[in-house]
Scaffold this motif. Structure first.
Motif, mmCIF file in Angstrom:
data_model
loop_
_atom_site.group_PDB
_atom_site.id
_atom_site.type_symbol
_atom_site.label_atom_id
_atom_site.label_comp_id
_atom_site.label_asym_id
_atom_site.label_seq_id
_atom_site.Cartn_x
_atom_site.Cartn_y
_atom_site.Cartn_z
ATOM 1 N N GLN A 188 0.792 -1.228 0.000
ATOM 2 C CA GLN A 188 0.000 0.000 0.000
ATOM 3 C C GLN A 188 0.827 1.282 0.000
ATOM 4 O OE1 GLN A 188 -2.526 -1.104 -0.849
ATOM 5 N NE2 GLN A 188 -3.396 -2.741 0.392
ATOM 6 N N GLU A 189 2.141 1.184 0.110
ATOM 7 C CA GLU A 189 2.977 2.380 0.102
ATOM 8 C C GLU A 189 3.439 2.776 -1.295
ATOM 9 O OE1 GLU A 189 3.638 4.338 2.805
ATOM 10 O OE2 GLU A 189 2.115 3.048 3.718
ATOM 11 N N ILE A 190 3.098 1.974 -2.289
ATOM 12 C CA ILE A 190 3.488 2.301 -3.663
ATOM 13 C C ILE A 190 2.451 3.240 -4.272
ATOM 14 C CG2 ILE A 190 3.876 1.353 -5.977
ATOM 15 C CD1 ILE A 190 4.845 -1.199 -4.662
ATOM 16 N N THR A 191 2.923 4.332 -4.893
ATOM 17 C CA THR A 191 2.053 5.327 -5.501
ATOM 18 C C THR A 191 2.272 5.354 -7.013
ATOM 19 O OG1 THR A 191 3.639 7.150 -5.334
ATOM 20 C CG2 THR A 191 2.278 6.689 -3.382
ATOM 21 N N ASP A 192 1.571 6.256 -7.674
ATOM 22 C CA ASP A 192 1.735 6.414 -9.121
ATOM 23 C C ASP A 192 3.172 6.747 -9.491
ATOM 24 O OD1 ASP A 192 -0.909 5.890 -9.621
ATOM 25 O OD2 ASP A 192 -1.531 7.982 -9.593
ATOM 26 N N GLU A 193 3.816 7.534 -8.645
ATOM 27 C CA GLU A 193 5.205 7.932 -8.922
ATOM 28 C C GLU A 193 6.117 6.705 -8.979
ATOM 29 O OE1 GLU A 193 8.729 10.738 -6.955
ATOM 30 O OE2 GLU A 193 6.650 10.886 -6.245
ATOM 31 N N GLY A 194 5.919 5.770 -8.061
ATOM 32 C CA GLY A 194 6.724 4.557 -8.069
ATOM 33 C C GLY A 194 6.378 3.644 -9.224
ATOM 34 N N LEU A 195 5.071 3.534 -9.543
ATOM 35 C CA LEU A 195 4.651 2.655 -10.622
ATOM 36 C C LEU A 195 5.166 3.137 -11.984
ATOM 37 C CD1 LEU A 195 3.016 0.154 -11.362
ATOM 38 C CD2 LEU A 195 0.996 1.610 -11.583
ATOM 39 N N GLN A 196 5.254 4.449 -12.147
ATOM 40 C CA GLN A 196 5.731 4.989 -13.420
ATOM 41 C C GLN A 196 7.174 4.604 -13.701
ATOM 42 O OE1 GLN A 196 4.970 9.198 -13.152
ATOM 43 N NE2 GLN A 196 2.757 8.964 -13.445
ATOM 44 N N LEU A 197 7.922 4.254 -12.650
ATOM 45 C CA LEU A 197 9.318 3.851 -12.825
ATOM 46 C C LEU A 197 9.459 2.488 -13.504
ATOM 47 C CD1 LEU A 197 10.689 4.947 -9.324
ATOM 48 C CD2 LEU A 197 11.100 6.079 -11.509
ATOM 49 N N VAL A 198 8.353 1.716 -13.591
ATOM 50 C CA VAL A 198 8.394 0.410 -14.247
ATOM 51 C C VAL A 198 8.912 0.544 -15.674
ATOM 52 C CG1 VAL A 198 6.937 -1.439 -15.160
ATOM 53 C CG2 VAL A 198 6.630 -0.663 -12.811
ATOM 54 N N ALA A 199 8.612 1.651 -16.320
ATOM 55 C CA ALA A 199 9.064 1.879 -17.696
ATOM 56 C C ALA A 199 10.583 1.889 -17.801
ATOM 57 C CB ALA A 199 8.488 3.182 -18.227
ATOM 58 N N GLN A 200 11.275 2.080 -16.671
ATOM 59 C CA GLN A 200 12.735 2.154 -16.677
ATOM 60 C C GLN A 200 13.395 0.846 -16.247
ATOM 61 O OE1 GLN A 200 14.166 5.675 -14.562
ATOM 62 N NE2 GLN A 200 12.204 6.710 -14.897
ATOM 63 N N PHE A 201 12.599 -0.147 -15.875
ATOM 64 C CA PHE A 201 13.176 -1.429 -15.472
ATOM 65 C C PHE A 201 13.769 -2.104 -16.708
ATOM 66 C CE2 PHE A 201 10.254 -2.231 -11.543
ATOM 67 C CZ PHE A 201 10.647 -1.007 -11.029
ATOM 68 N N PRO A 202 15.024 -2.517 -16.666
ATOM 69 C CA PRO A 202 15.718 -2.985 -17.884
ATOM 70 C C PRO A 202 15.063 -4.176 -18.586
ATOM 71 C CG PRO A 202 17.276 -2.593 -16.092
ATOM 72 C CD PRO A 202 15.920 -2.480 -15.502
ATOM 73 N N GLN A 203 14.704 -5.224 -17.826
ATOM 74 C CA GLN A 203 14.255 -6.470 -18.447
ATOM 75 C C GLN A 203 12.827 -6.869 -18.105
ATOM 76 O OE1 GLN A 203 16.058 -8.154 -20.662
ATOM 77 N NE2 GLN A 203 17.786 -6.766 -20.449
ATOM 78 N N LEU A 204 12.124 -6.038 -17.354
ATOM 79 C CA LEU A 204 10.798 -6.439 -16.880
ATOM 80 C C LEU A 204 9.838 -6.680 -18.038
ATOM 81 C CD1 LEU A 204 9.450 -6.803 -14.040
ATOM 82 C CD2 LEU A 204 8.252 -4.664 -14.529
ATOM 83 N N SER A 205 9.156 -7.834 -18.005
ATOM 84 C CA SER A 205 8.182 -8.153 -19.053
ATOM 85 C C SER A 205 6.832 -8.577 -18.488
ATOM 86 C CB SER A 205 8.723 -9.268 -19.952
ATOM 87 O OG SER A 205 8.975 -10.449 -19.192
ATOM 88 N N VAL A 206 6.786 -8.942 -17.203
ATOM 89 C CA VAL A 206 5.537 -9.385 -16.587
ATOM 90 C C VAL A 206 5.312 -8.602 -15.295
ATOM 91 C CG1 VAL A 206 4.280 -11.325 -15.586
ATOM 92 C CG2 VAL A 206 5.781 -11.707 -17.552
ATOM 93 N N LEU A 207 4.145 -7.967 -15.171
ATOM 94 C CA LEU A 207 3.800 -7.189 -13.982
ATOM 95 C C LEU A 207 2.418 -7.599 -13.504
ATOM 96 C CD1 LEU A 207 4.271 -4.842 -11.963
ATOM 97 C CD2 LEU A 207 3.248 -3.311 -13.672
ATOM 98 N N LEU A 266 5.874 -4.134 -21.684
ATOM 99 C CA LEU A 266 5.452 -5.329 -20.964
ATOM 100 C C LEU A 266 4.784 -6.323 -21.901
ATOM 101 C CD1 LEU A 266 3.882 -3.748 -17.728
ATOM 102 C CD2 LEU A 266 6.171 -4.707 -17.999
ATOM 103 N N GLU A 267 5.125 -7.597 -21.719
ATOM 104 C CA GLU A 267 4.426 -8.648 -22.435
ATOM 105 C C GLU A 267 3.087 -8.953 -21.774
ATOM 106 O OE1 GLU A 267 5.143 -10.271 -25.234
ATOM 107 O OE2 GLU A 267 6.964 -9.074 -25.543
#
Length: 467
Positions: free
Chosen positions: A393-412, A434-435
């Protein structure tokens, strides 16, 4: 097709794996029907088997080379007709000489007498029983005496199977490699010592105590003290799963922790008494560990205060980070009753593992302290491919937007996260980084907001958990 050599036709049909496809193919012509009868190695039947014994006889005569048979009566009601009984198992053992793998689920008509018929199956190497309430330890003993090549044994909710001679007999055979005992109330952790020499052979162990039964006895320290202290030779153990177990130093299944040098996967779920020293020994010994899953107990009658030495701390995770350099998957979970202050790990402990190990999958459930700072740290996780966040519950939109910068992430996967909205997905929409994206039960996220955020999107919303 009639002019094809039979061997060539055999090679073509053997490549058809799906049962529905094989059934359709066998109806094409008599030749296909004949070859399918000879090739069919597995059979799964259940409520549609009526009348049960006669129908099974017909199937066994048709498919004479069956190796694997599963009989499941899940969802059965009396109006569906009589279940397969002891006579049916006798038919199966007599007509299927190559039988090696048998699964019986919700077979409430089968007793020890039926199981004794299976003792004549000399090639039987795997037996799986799921809720067969009329089978006892005597039936298991009669089977293991006859089937001396048994390497896989799964007992799930077999309430009348007690831990008597059959465990000792399996121990003497030294053949068992895969043992799963779940919610069998008459079998306790202390009974497992009876496996004796077989511990050297076991590669996979799953042991789960019925949660309600365990919590009723959790304070029975006298019972735990009666467990024999033991040294278990488990150097071949590769996978270990303990659920609702009591971890008492040197007793029961606690003796496995820190002894399995070839361990690759461990799952500790609601195990009372696990200490930092247990996980540290585990990490130091099991350097080939590839997957670890930890779920903390939340019953408030159990000792979870901050000054209690039984709580796991970051020292455990740091030991994993320092010693398990092949670790690829980590899951940390706390149950619904857990308050944030009860979480024994901190963000620093998780990040230590992420930074030291080639983590490809990270799953966090009810981990309140994982916040936007943690998401920012994941931007440097160069191996991370799958991220699952549930009730963080401590994750906000600001943190979620950083997913675009994760090098290899394909599944969320996001579940029951209150702090994120549609705005958090804006950098992902149209990027197809993301796949796969799965969003479940997040009240501030709409189905429209996640469209185009991944190549494949699944959205479900059931907010009953909030009330």
């Amino acid at each position: 097709m009639d002019e094809l050599p039979e061997q060539l036709l055999w090679e073509i049909l053997v490549r058809i794996n799906k049962t529905v496809d094989r059934n359709s193919t066998s109806l094409a012509c008599k030749l296909f029907h004949k070859v399918d009868n000879e090739q069919r190695r597995s059979l799964r039947v259940g409520c549609g088997l009526h009348p049960a014994n006669e129908a099974l006889t017909s199937l066994c005569k048709r498919f004479s080379n069956l190796v694997k048979v599963e009989i499941s009566y899940s969802g059965w009601m009396s109006k569906l007709g009589k279940q397969l009984d002891d006579e049916g198992l006798g038919i199966l053992s007599n007509l299927c000489p190559s039988l090696a793998d048998v699964t019986l689920s919700y077979c409430t008509f089968i007793t020890d007498a039926g199981l004794s018929h299976m003792a004549s199956c000399s090639k039987l190497s795997a037996l799986k029983l799921n809720f067969t309430p009329r089978i006892t330890g005597c039936g298991i003993l009669s089977l293991v005496v006859g089937c001396k090549n048994l390497t896989v044994l799964h007992l799930i909710r077999c309430l009348n199977v007690s831990s008597v001679e059959w465990l000792e007999y399996l121990g003497k055979l030294e053949k068992l490699e895969d043992l799963s005992i779940k919610n069998c109330r008459a079998i306790g952790e202390g009974d497992m010592i009876k496996l004796g020499p077989t511990w050297r052979k076991i590669k996979r162990l799953q042991f789960e105590v019925d949660v309600n039964y365990r919590y009723m006895k959790v304070y029975d320290q006298l019972a735990v003290d009666r467990w024999q202290k033991q040294l278990v030779p488990c150097e071949n153990m590769q996978e270990l799963s303990l659920v609702n177990c009591i971890i008492s130093p040197g007793r029961g299944l606690a003796c496995l922790l820190g002894k399995c040098k070839n361990l690759e996967k461990i799952h500790l779920d609601m195990c009372v008494g696990v200490r930092d020293c247990d996980i540290i020994r585990l990490a130091q010994k099991s350097r080939n560990l590839r997957s670890i899953s930890l779920q903390g107990p939340s019953d408030f009658s159990l000792p979870l205060l901050s000054n209690n030495p039984l709580r796991l701390t970051d020292e455990s995770l740091k030991a994993v980070a320092q010693n398990c350099l092949m670790l690829e998957s980590i899951r940390i979970s706390f149950t619904d009753g857990e308050f944030p202050s009860f979480s024994s790990f901190t963000l620093n402990g998780i990040l230590a593992v992420i930074q030291s190990c080639p983590i490809r999958k990270l799953s966090l459930d009810h981990v309140y302290y994982f916040n936007d700072a943690g998401m920012e740290a994941l931007c440097s996780a160069k191996y991370l491919e799958t991220l699952e966040l549930v009730r963080c519950q401590e994750i906000t939109d600001e943190g979620l937007q950083l997913v675009a910068q994760f090098p290899q992430l394909s599944v969320l996967r996001l579940g029951k996260c209150l702090g994120v909205t549609d705005d958090g997905f804006k950098p992902l929409v149209g990027s197809y980084k993301l796949e796969s994206l799965t969003v479940e039960d997040c009240p501030q996220i709409s189905e429209r907001g996640v469209q185009g955020a991944a190549r494949w999107v699944s959205f479900k919303q059931d907010l009953s958990w909030l009330y």
